[in-house]
Each structure stands twice: as C-alpha cells, then as structure tokens.
Design a protein around this motif. Structure first.
Motif, PDB file in Angstrom:
ATOM      1  N   ILE A  45      32.475  45.337  33.987  1.00  0.00           N
ATOM      2  CA  ILE A  45      32.552  44.284  32.984  1.00  0.00           C
ATOM      3  C   ILE A  45      33.271  44.853  31.756  1.00  0.00           C
ATOM      4  O   ILE A  45      32.842  45.855  31.189  1.00  0.00           O
ATOM      5  N   GLY A 373      36.475  32.234  41.292  1.00  0.00           N
ATOM      6  CA  GLY A 373      35.957  33.386  40.576  1.00  0.00           C
ATOM      7  C   GLY A 373      34.466  33.549  40.762  1.00  0.00           C
ATOM      8  O   GLY A 373      33.954  34.674  40.856  1.00  0.00           O
ATOM      9  N   ARG A 374      33.759  32.430  40.834  1.00  0.00           N
ATOM     10  CA  ARG A 374      32.303  32.511  40.999  1.00  0.00           C
ATOM     11  C   ARG A 374      31.942  33.105  42.347  1.00  0.00           C
ATOM     12  O   ARG A 374      31.021  33.928  42.458  1.00  0.00           O
ATOM     13  N   GLU A 377      32.813  36.904  42.189  1.00  0.00           N
ATOM     14  CA  GLU A 377      31.837  37.609  41.357  1.00  0.00           C
ATOM     15  C   GLU A 377      30.538  37.844  42.121  1.00  0.00           C
ATOM     16  O   GLU A 377      29.972  38.946  42.097  1.00  0.00           O
ATOM     17  N   SER A 378      30.061  36.814  42.801  1.00  0.00           N
ATOM     18  CA  SER A 378      28.785  36.907  43.520  1.00  0.00           C
ATOM     19  C   SER A 378      28.884  37.842  44.723  1.00  0.00           C
ATOM     20  O   SER A 378      27.978  38.650  44.969  1.00  0.00           O
ATOM     21  N   THR A 387      31.143  42.593  37.976  1.00  0.00           N
ATOM     22  CA  THR A 387      32.316  42.051  37.283  1.00  0.00           C
ATOM     23  C   THR A 387      31.915  40.733  36.636  1.00  0.00           C
ATOM     24  O   THR A 387      30.750  40.339  36.680  1.00  0.00           O
ATOM     25  N   ASN A 388      32.855  40.036  36.045  1.00  0.00           N
ATOM     26  CA  ASN A 388      32.564  38.664  35.614  1.00  0.00           C
ATOM     27  C   ASN A 388      33.739  37.752  35.923  1.00  0.00           C
ATOM     28  O   ASN A 388      34.905  38.143  35.822  1.00  0.00           O
ATOM     29  N   ARG A 389      33.398  36.555  36.357  1.00  0.00           N
ATOM     30  CA  ARG A 389      34.445  35.576  36.639  1.00  0.00           C
ATOM     31  C   ARG A 389      35.125  35.180  35.345  1.00  0.00           C
ATOM     32  O   ARG A 389      34.515  35.205  34.272  1.00  0.00           O
ATOM     33  N   ASN A 390      36.386  34.791  35.433  1.00  0.00           N
ATOM     34  CA  ASN A 390      37.156  34.501  34.227  1.00  0.00           C
ATOM     35  C   ASN A 390      38.294  33.549  34.559  1.00  0.00           C
ATOM     36  O   ASN A 390      38.891  33.629  35.643  1.00  0.00           O
ATOM     37  N   ILE A 405      38.687  37.029  38.255  1.00  0.00           N
ATOM     38  CA  ILE A 405      37.633  37.929  37.794  1.00  0.00           C
ATOM     39  C   ILE A 405      38.269  38.931  36.838  1.00  0.00           C
ATOM     40  O   ILE A 405      39.408  39.371  37.033  1.00  0.00           O
TER      41      ILE A 405
END
Length: 481
Positions: A45, A373-374, A377-378, A387-390, A405
């Motif tokens: 992240i 992205g979700r 990320e999952s 990580t984080n979706r973006n 991501i």
C-alpha cells in the motif's frame, strides 16, 4: 538495531503489552496479532510504511493527557510549557528538513492539513463576514443551498485540482468531499493517450476558470510534477499555489525530488502527512511562506481541535530521523525499487498507467486480466499481498470497483527489499492475477466483486513471499515474550 537496543525494545514492548493485557487482554492480543500479520505479508500500500520503535514509543506517553489549544507561547490552557518545547522542535526539524519558511505541525491528518490550508488561504485572501458565519454553524448540518450561499459570500471562490481518476485526491475538489463544497471547483486531468500531465492544458483551463486556488500533487499519479511550471500557471491567473505532497514527502525530504520537482520553493502553501514515505506517525503538517504563516497559525481553533501533543512529539522524532544521511539513501532506494517493480510488470506484459513510474508508486491496470480492481485487490490479499484498488483515468468501473490497483515501495524498502525482490514481487502478482477468474452475479451476469482464485495459488505465493520476508524481518530483534 544493535543487540542491546533490540533487548531494550523487546523488553519495553513486552512489558507494555502486559500492562495493556491487565486491563483488556483482547487489545493486547490484537496488537500482537497485528505485528505477526504485518511481518507475514507483502505490504504494498503506497500510503503505508513502518515507523521506527522510537517513533512508536514516543506516541505512548503522558503527552497524550494534555490539552494545548493555541500555539507556542499562546495557549488557552495553563501548564503547556513542555508541549511548547515539543511543538517548537517538530516545527524546527520540519523547516530545516524541507527548507520551509514556516511549519505548522498540529494537523491530525492529511485531510486536516488540507482543510487548514484551504481556510488559511481564504482567510488570507478574503476578508468576509462569511467566515464568521461558518463559525456560527455546525458544518455537518449545512445543506447544499447553504454551501452555495457561502461560496457566493466568499466571492464564489474557485478551486482547480487534479481529478480523482487522473490520480488526484478526494480533498482536491472531489464533489462529495468538503473541498468540493467549500469551493466552486473544476478539475484537470491527464493526456488521454499518455496518462501524463499536460501543462499547456492545465494552463488553458486555469485561464478559462480563473481559480483562487490551484492544487497540485497527487495520491495515484506515478510520475513527477514540474512545480515551477505549476507556479507560473498560478501566477498568471492570480491563484494561490497549494501543493499536497502527502505521498511523496519522503522523496522531497530525501532529496530525490529537487529543483523544479521540489514543491517547497515554488508553492505558497504545502501540505503533507507525516507517515507514508516520510515514515513517521500518522498525522499532518502544513508548510508555508511567511506571507501565509499568520493565517495557517490559526488552524486551531479555526479548523482543528486540541493538538495531539504525543503525536507532535513523535513527528519531531521522525523528522529528526529524516534529517540523517541514511534517510536520503532510503528515499533513493524507494524510487529505484519502484522502477524495478514497474519494469518487472512490463517485462511480463502487464499494463501500467503512464507506462511506468519515476516516483514511489505504480498503478497497474488490471482490466487486461479481465478483472476489476476490487477483484484483484481481494485475490491478492488471499495470497498475502496487501494492495489497494484504485481508479485509472476515465475508469469505466468508477471509484468503488475501479480498474486498477495501486502499489507502493516505501514499506518493503524499509524492510530492506531491493531490485531482485521487487522483480519477484511483480512476478508473484502477475501469477495471482493471471489465475483469478471473475465471478458471476445471482442473475448470471458478470460480477465486479466476486472472483475465484486457482487452487493452490494462494499457498504457493505465500510460501514464496515468506522466503523473501524471512530474509528481511520487520523490526529485527524485536521479540515479544
């Protein structure tokens, strides 16, 4: 960390957890588990890091017990002489580290720092009874009509910031955010072909819109910014240039960004967080020219509640660490590692926004894997990769599901990861995404959230990650009894 230092640190944390457990053992256990989880995961992240034990310990003191509204030497509570020392030292380190004329270290977060900056600019540039009107009402109860009336009373003040999907932040004028309610706002994006900032287009929009505030900086733009050019644009239209360097403050402090890429010599006001790439406690800070200093100095009580004295103390420690030569080495390695990560993706056919990076983050477009992205990320989290979706520019999936991501290198660089490890990280991520299939909705259509990860992938990636993580332990020598 020396052997003696490790023993002292281990003893201190073990005893602290015993004290906590005597009151609420579940909190002590969650704290132990958090350390275990962080040690066992690849933290990518971009907005997270690992603070030093000295920084962490500084927050757990009796400075937490103090109310200290006001400023150094001018408090609304008695008995704040030690808080004055703490705040003065933190501000001194900030000024010296960044070459700033003025530093305000009270903001509790980056958003708070931006709010202080916005209101300070308004207070400095606009003498209006409207500011007093805001103080007389509960901001949370203002209707959209109230905000429109307020903006008109302030001269219909205008803000031009980077759009969210181009890499900007919620506080740069995003409509649902308070920054989008305080101002009549418009946003600039990036070139649709390259994903890069087009300064001529920004200048044209500024001439047309004539903003009071031009906001530069980003949270998901993987390139450097020419702040000298942004200042020229601001000056041409009579705007105040405000730069949000929350993400890349460590690269500024570490002299990776210098000259036109260093915002401090060019902006009227600069805001930042003190964690992320700066590797301090969670908090915010405002740097400004002397011209804006008196307005910024009224951040409390104009915007902020009582300053968090224990966090200001930790900021002072972190800023002192950042003034050491070793921090410059670290900051350069953060940027070098980001390039290694980007090259690792590109060599494996992945699609990166702007085609690469020259700062601390990489923005991976996962639509080529057939994922949102979700979903990405999952699936990565299942495999121990955090990580984080973006959003990506013009994202068809919006800001919730997204098509990308965001990955950053500050945290794993703190652990000691280098070129080979980040190339391997890229390989593992491509492996996971390549073996993740999107799910379906109850109606049988494609889902933007559910997914299926291939059998054995998560365990295989966790094992490969553990091999690297074991070579670069988090808080080496720290053992909890």
């Amino acid at each position: 960390m020396s052997a003696d230092h490790s023993r002292l640190t281990s003893s201190a944390y073990s005893q602290a957890l015993e004290v906590i457990a005597s009151v609420e053992p579940r909190i002590a256990e969650a704290t132990r588990q958090e350390l275990a989880d962080q040690r066992a995961s690849l933290k990518l992240i971009a907005s997270e890091n690992y603070a030093s034990p000295a920084v962490l310990m500084t927050m757990g003191t009796w400075f937490s017990d103090k109310y200290a509204e006001g400023t150094v030497g001018h408090r609304f509570y008695a008995g704040c002489q030690n808080v004055d020392t703490v705040e003065s030292l933190a501000a001194e380190h900030a000024r010296e580290l960044f070459g700033a004329e003025y530093a305000y270290v009270q903001p509790h977060s980056g958003i708070d720092a931006n709010l202080v900056a916005f209101w300070s600019i308004l207070a400095h540039r606009v003498e209006s009874p409207a500011l007093q009107k805001i103080g007389a009402k509960n901001v949370s109860e203002l209707t959209e009509a109230d905000w429109e009336s307020l903006r008109k009373e302030l001269g219909n003040q205008r803000l031009l910031g980077m759009s969210l999907d181009a890499g900007g932040h919620l506080t740069h004028g995003f409509r649902p955010n308070i920054s989008g309610k305080m101002f009549h706002q418009q946003q600039y994006g990036t070139d649709p072909e390259t994903g890069l900032l087009d300064y001529d287009a920004v200048a044209a929009k500024a001439r047309e819109f004539k903003p009071l505030v031009l906001v530069a900086g980003y949270s998901a733009y993987p390139r450097r910014v020419d702040f000298a050019t942004m200042r020229e644009i601001a000056d041409e239209v009579g705007a105040t240039l405000m730069v949000d360097m929350a993400h890349f403050a460590g690269l500024v402090a570490g002299k990776v960004f210098t000259g036109d890429e260093d915002p401090v010599p060019h902006a009227h006001v600069v805001t930042t967080t003190t964690h992320k790439s700066l590797r301090g406690p969670r908090g915010g800070m405002v740097l400004a020219t002397e011209e804006y200093a008196p307005s910024v100095d009224r951040g409390c009580p104009m915007v902020l509640g009582g300053p968090l004295s224990h966090v200001m103390a930790a900021k002072a420690v972190a800023l002192a660490e950042a003034r050491q030569d070793s921090f410059r080495t670290y900051a350069q390695q953060v940027a070098d590692n980001a390039k290694s990560l980007a090259d690792g993706f590109l060599s494996r056919g992945a699609n990166l926004v702007t085609g690469g990076t020259d700062n601390h983050l990489v923005l991976l477009d996962v639509s080529s894997f057939g994922l949102t992205g979700r979903q990405a990320e999952s699936a990565l989290l299942d495999a121990g990769v955090v990580t984080n979706r973006n959003s990506v520019p013009n994202d068809p999936n919006g800001a919730w599901y997204t098509s990308g991501i965001r990955l950053g290198t500050p945290a794993l660089t703190t652990r000691g990861f280098g070129h080979d490890e980040f190339d391997r990280v890229a390989e593992l991520i491509v492996d996971v995404l390549g073996q993740t299939q999107p799910g379906t909705t109850k109606a049988g259509g494609p889902s933007k959230a559910s997914y299926a990860l291939g059998d054995g992938v998560a365990d295989r990636v966790k094992a490969a990650s553990a091999e690297m993580l074991d070579k670069h332990p988090l808080y080496p020598g720290l053992e909890l009894s």
